[in-house]
Motif scaffolding. Structure first.
Motif, PDB file in Angstrom:
ATOM      1  N   ALA A  12      42.216  44.924  44.080  1.00 37.01           N
ATOM      2  CA  ALA A  12      43.608  44.489  43.992  1.00 37.01           C
ATOM      3  C   ALA A  12      43.869  43.894  42.615  1.00 37.01           C
ATOM      4  N   ALA A  13      45.103  44.050  42.140  1.00 36.03           N
ATOM      5  CA  ALA A  13      45.522  43.457  40.870  1.00 36.03           C
ATOM      6  C   ALA A  13      46.097  42.077  41.147  1.00 36.03           C
ATOM      7  N   GLY A  14      45.852  41.170  40.231  1.00 37.86           N
ATOM      8  CA  GLY A  14      46.380  39.813  40.347  1.00 37.86           C
ATOM      9  C   GLY A  14      47.319  39.513  39.196  1.00 37.86           C
ATOM     10  N   ASP A  15      47.335  38.263  38.794  1.00 36.31           N
ATOM     11  CA  ASP A  15      48.208  37.853  37.712  1.00 36.31           C
ATOM     12  C   ASP A  15      47.673  38.327  36.368  1.00 36.31           C
ATOM     13  N   GLY A  16      48.433  38.105  35.333  1.00 32.70           N
ATOM     14  CA  GLY A  16      48.029  38.512  33.986  1.00 32.70           C
ATOM     15  C   GLY A  16      48.688  37.622  32.963  1.00 32.70           C
ATOM     16  N   ASP A  17      48.492  37.994  31.710  1.00 33.11           N
ATOM     17  CA  ASP A  17      49.049  37.224  30.607  1.00 33.11           C
ATOM     18  C   ASP A  17      49.254  38.170  29.437  1.00 33.11           C
ATOM     19  N   ALA A  18      50.095  37.768  28.492  1.00 33.40           N
ATOM     20  CA  ALA A  18      50.386  38.584  27.326  1.00 33.40           C
ATOM     21  C   ALA A  18      50.640  37.686  26.130  1.00 33.40           C
ATOM     22  N   GLY A  19      50.313  38.197  24.953  1.00 38.27           N
ATOM     23  CA  GLY A  19      50.581  37.467  23.731  1.00 38.27           C
ATOM     24  C   GLY A  19      50.106  38.232  22.513  1.00 38.27           C
ATOM     25  N   ALA A  20      50.938  38.277  21.481  1.00 34.75           N
ATOM     26  CA  ALA A  20      50.595  38.870  20.190  1.00 34.75           C
ATOM     27  C   ALA A  20      50.042  40.284  20.315  1.00 34.75           C
ATOM     28  N   GLY A  21      50.639  41.088  21.179  1.00 35.09           N
ATOM     29  CA  GLY A  21      50.207  42.479  21.332  1.00 35.09           C
ATOM     30  C   GLY A  21      49.002  42.674  22.224  1.00 35.09           C
ATOM     31  N   ASN A  22      48.520  41.618  22.839  1.00 37.89           N
ATOM     32  CA  ASN A  22      47.370  41.695  23.738  1.00 37.89           C
ATOM     33  C   ASN A  22      47.824  41.463  25.170  1.00 37.89           C
ATOM     34  N   ARG A  23      47.124  42.106  26.104  1.00 41.53           N
ATOM     35  CA  ARG A  23      47.426  41.950  27.522  1.00 41.53           C
ATOM     36  C   ARG A  23      46.131  41.675  28.280  1.00 41.53           C
ATOM     37  N   VAL A  24      46.239  40.891  29.339  1.00 38.69           N
ATOM     38  CA  VAL A  24      45.115  40.592  30.216  1.00 38.69           C
ATOM     39  C   VAL A  24      45.616  40.675  31.650  1.00 38.69           C
ATOM     40  N   SER A  25      44.863  41.339  32.504  1.00 37.95           N
ATOM     41  CA  SER A  25      45.168  41.364  33.932  1.00 37.95           C
ATOM     42  C   SER A  25      43.922  40.977  34.711  1.00 37.95           C
ATOM     43  N   ASP A  75      26.040  50.238  42.059  1.00 40.43           N
ATOM     44  CA  ASP A  75      26.602  51.208  42.991  1.00 40.43           C
ATOM     45  C   ASP A  75      27.145  52.398  42.215  1.00 40.43           C
ATOM     46  N   THR A  76      27.463  53.472  42.929  1.00 44.40           N
ATOM     47  CA  THR A  76      28.046  54.662  42.315  1.00 44.40           C
ATOM     48  C   THR A  76      29.375  55.033  42.958  1.00 44.40           C
ATOM     49  N   ALA A  77      29.754  54.395  44.066  1.00 44.91           N
ATOM     50  CA  ALA A  77      31.002  54.704  44.759  1.00 44.91           C
ATOM     51  C   ALA A  77      32.122  53.824  44.211  1.00 44.91           C
ATOM     52  N   ALA A  78      33.148  54.457  43.642  1.00 43.73           N
ATOM     53  CA  ALA A  78      34.250  53.714  43.031  1.00 43.73           C
ATOM     54  C   ALA A  78      35.353  53.424  44.043  1.00 43.73           C
ATOM     55  N   VAL A  79      36.075  52.335  43.795  1.00 45.24           N
ATOM     56  CA  VAL A  79      37.302  52.033  44.515  1.00 45.24           C
ATOM     57  C   VAL A  79      38.439  52.168  43.502  1.00 45.24           C
ATOM     58  N   SER A  80      39.589  52.676  43.956  1.00 44.38           N
ATOM     59  CA  SER A  80      40.696  52.979  43.045  1.00 44.38           C
ATOM     60  C   SER A  80      41.897  52.104  43.328  1.00 44.38           C
ATOM     61  N   LEU A  81      42.739  51.977  42.305  1.00 42.31           N
ATOM     62  CA  LEU A  81      43.971  51.218  42.424  1.00 42.31           C
ATOM     63  C   LEU A  81      45.011  51.810  41.481  1.00 42.31           C
ATOM     64  N   PRO A  82      46.203  52.166  41.981  1.00 39.85           N
ATOM     65  CA  PRO A  82      47.266  52.571  41.061  1.00 39.85           C
ATOM     66  C   PRO A  82      47.602  51.383  40.160  1.00 39.85           C
ATOM     67  N   PHE A  83      47.567  51.602  38.860  1.00 43.96           N
ATOM     68  CA  PHE A  83      47.836  50.522  37.909  1.00 43.96           C
ATOM     69  C   PHE A  83      48.288  51.176  36.610  1.00 43.96           C
ATOM     70  N   SER A  84      49.563  51.034  36.284  1.00 46.84           N
ATOM     71  CA  SER A  84      50.140  51.682  35.108  1.00 46.84           C
ATOM     72  C   SER A  84      50.127  50.750  33.911  1.00 46.84           C
ATOM     73  N   PHE A  85      49.552  51.238  32.810  1.00 43.60           N
ATOM     74  CA  PHE A  85      49.586  50.519  31.543  1.00 43.60           C
ATOM     75  C   PHE A  85      49.221  51.498  30.435  1.00 43.60           C
ATOM     76  N   SER A  86      49.422  51.092  29.178  1.00 44.74           N
ATOM     77  CA  SER A  86      49.167  51.971  28.034  1.00 44.74           C
ATOM     78  C   SER A  86      48.322  51.236  27.005  1.00 44.74           C
ATOM     79  N   PRO A  87      46.990  51.315  27.143  1.00 43.15           N
ATOM     80  CA  PRO A  87      46.123  50.617  26.198  1.00 43.15           C
ATOM     81  C   PRO A  87      46.039  51.359  24.859  1.00 43.15           C
TER      82      PRO A  87
END
Length: 178
Positions: A55-68, A159-171
């Protein structure tokens, strides 16, 4: 509550007591696991993809950087353990892996430089956390636009089994930090 820093992986969980020790005796009927091991909890098996949800939680942004912030929750019925960083893979809207973007495991955080993650036991329904950081500023010399990500896939350590989450961003810059 203070914000968690970059790479502050699984911070809210407690380290596994005696994680480096060899397994001790099994409890006898009527005896708890901690009584059988002299007060030390036995090490849990590593967490596997099918017993986790992302699951995605909160995030932060500043000076062209993003954190989630993201969480991995144990949806299984048994306690499991996590040690280390998850592997993160990014996919586009067609489900293709974006191999032009490296996911770098970055020890420590802004607050704790170079600090490696500690082992944690993840009880049923408990969550462990990690952060993902990236830039949104295109590299002027080589990059005019940044790739669009539609989904993140996360694989737990060991592990080798991934879990997925729709999450849109442009790194931008061809990398993200985990």
């Amino acid at each position: 509550e203070r914000s968690r820093g970059l790479g502050d992986v699984y911070k809210r969980q407690r380290p596994i007591p005696g994680a480096d020790a060899t397994p001790g005796p099994l409890p006898t009927p009527g005896q708890t696991p901690t009584e059988a091991t002299g007060g030390v909890l036995p090490a849990a098996m590593p967490c596997k993809g099918p017993q986790l949800t992302l699951a995605a939680g909160d995030g932060d942004a500043g000076a062209g950087n993003r954190v989630s912030n993201f969480s991995l929750q144990n949806i299984g019925t048994q306690t499991c353990s996590l040690t280390g960083y998850p592997t993160v893979t990014l996919q586009d809207t067609r489900g293709r892996t974006l191999s032009s973007i490296r996911a770098e495991q970055s020890p420590g955080s802004y607050f704790r430089q170079g600090q490696a993650p500690k082992p944690v036991q993840l009880a049923p329904r408990a969550k462990a956390y990690f952060e993902m950081a990236w830039s949104v500023v295109p590299n002027e010399a080589m990059q005019k636009t940044c790739p669009d990500v539609a989904t993140i896939k996360v694989t737990a350590p060991s592990d080798t089994a991934a879990v997925s989450l729709p999450f849109s961003f442009s790194p931008c810059g061809g990398r993200i930090r985990v």
